[in-house]
Design an enzyme around this catalytic site. Structure first.
Site, PDB file in Angstrom:
ATOM      1  N   GLY A 120      42.845  28.236  30.998  1.00 52.42           N
ATOM      2  CA  GLY A 120      42.638  27.565  32.273  1.00 52.42           C
ATOM      3  C   GLY A 120      43.748  26.589  32.594  1.00 52.42           C
ATOM      4  O   GLY A 120      44.650  26.349  31.788  1.00 52.42           O
ATOM      5  N   LYS A 154      50.398  34.578  33.959  1.00 53.45           N
ATOM      6  CA  LYS A 154      50.758  33.410  34.777  1.00 53.45           C
ATOM      7  C   LYS A 154      52.031  32.761  34.279  1.00 53.45           C
ATOM      8  O   LYS A 154      52.790  32.174  35.063  1.00 53.45           O
ATOM      9  CB  LYS A 154      49.590  32.432  34.839  1.00 53.45           C
ATOM     10  N   GLU A 202      56.029  30.714  26.513  1.00 52.57           N
ATOM     11  CA  GLU A 202      55.470  32.042  26.220  1.00 52.57           C
ATOM     12  C   GLU A 202      55.859  33.100  27.249  1.00 52.57           C
ATOM     13  O   GLU A 202      55.853  34.296  26.956  1.00 52.57           O
ATOM     14  CB  GLU A 202      53.939  31.958  26.130  1.00 52.57           C
TER      15      GLU A 202
END
Length: 341
Positions: free
Chosen positions: A143, A198, A288
């Site tokens: 989140g 994302k 990442e």
């Protein structure tokens, strides 16, 4: 979980692991017994002595109730293990914990894809690899969240998903409290895909911002990026609506716009002409999205779906495609009906 106070081991004393451990040990009600497990005796000793982790979370004092350790036996008695390592280290961590006799549910805070030799795409969602060897349920907490804000008690909302629905709800309940709101989810695939993709899109946002393309371009990129993210989640077996929530849209907006976003800073640096190695070295943390871009494209090819933003980012990172050429190539794509893209 055993009766009485829950015992929680947070493995990984980086920014996020320290922030979550501090939050858990500071809860006003139903405080669990929490231990923060560092990777070495020297590191654990330094944090325990100073009651701070200035290397990764400067200016934050550790609660008095938070224990710090480095030994495997500090994890072996836990009711829940929270891994706060880079996603690439999860496989090795799970093997080490299993060898140490850890049998508690294992959930992680990291976001990305893991190497999966022998799989068609060569990469996989973390839970699909870890669940093969772990003897208890596994899951993820994801989140929109920057570690620094969580450590300062600023309002944050997260989602917990696991291979066992009861575990996801119990983990959410353990974390929930004070200014941290945590929801349970039974869509582990959707939550993991959202967290992984994302980061790739945040690099794209940084590229666009670094070229001074403006707020309109960033908003379009976020919107079209959400479509790519949802497309991959559905292809992997997740639910599209999960990507409209905290682990998808919420995290995407934060990571594409927040100044503390490491992946966005990678894009900004590339747009300024800086070498990737120098950018990553200056961050001091793992970004990442650099590894996730290649993995997302491999999965997209496997499922025969289009992810043009992810592909553009991967080409910039792996092939040296000029940043302006990559962004302008996206703008020149032939548009179709929005619902068909």
């Amino acid at each position: 979980m055993s009766g009485g106070r829950a015992r929680i081991a947070v493995v990984g004393a980086g920014a996020w692991g320290t922030a979550i451990a501090c939050h858990l040990a500071s809860r006003a009600h139903a405080k669990p017994d929490v231990v923060l497990v560092a990777r070495s005796a020297d590191r654990a000793g330094e944090i325990a002595r100073d009651r701070r982790n200035d290397r990764y979370l400067p200016g934050v004092s550790l609660p008095g109730a938070l224990a710090v350790d480095h030994r495997p036996e500090a994890v072996a008695g836990a009711d829940v293990v929270i891994a706060a390592t880079p996603v690439g280290a999860l496989d090795g961590l799970a093997a080490a914990l299993d060898a140490a006799g850890v049998r508690a549910p294992l959930v992680w805070l990291s976001k990305g894809f893991v190497a999966a030799p022998g799989e068609p795409a060569g990469v996989s969602l973390a839970h699909r690899r870890i669940a093969l060897r772990w003897r208890a349920p596994v899951g993820v907490v994801s989140g929109p969240s920057f570690a620094g804000e969580v450590s300062r008690g600023l309002p944050t909302a997260l989602v917990a998903a696991a291979t066992d629905r009861d575990v996801s709800e119990r983990v959410a309940a353990l974390l929930r409290g004070d200014t941290l709101r945590v929801y349970g989810s039974d869509d582990l695939v959707g939550v993991e895909v959202g967290g992984a993709v994302k980061n790739v899109l945040a690099i794209a946002a940084g590229l666009s911002d670094g070229l001074a393309y403006g707020d309109n371009a960033r908003a379009a990129l976020i919107t079209r990026g959400l479509a790519e993210m949802s497309r991959l989640a559905v292809a992997e077996g997740g639910r599209r609506e999960t990507l409209m929530g905290l682990a998808g849209l919420g995290d995407l907006v934060l990571t594409c716009t927040g100044d503390a976003s490491r992946n966005r800073r990678v894009g900004l640096g590339l747009a300024q002409g800086r070498p990737l190695d120098a950018i990553l070295a200056s961050l001091g943390h793992v970004a990442e999205g650099v590894h996730a871009a290649r993995a997302a494209c491999a999965l997209a090819r496997l499922h025969r779906i289009e992810m043009p933003i992810a592909e553009a980012v991967a080409r910039v990172l792996d092939e040296g495609l000029p940043v302006r050429e990559a962004v302008e190539g996206l703008l020149k794509r032939e548009p179709r009906q929005e619902r068909d893209e």
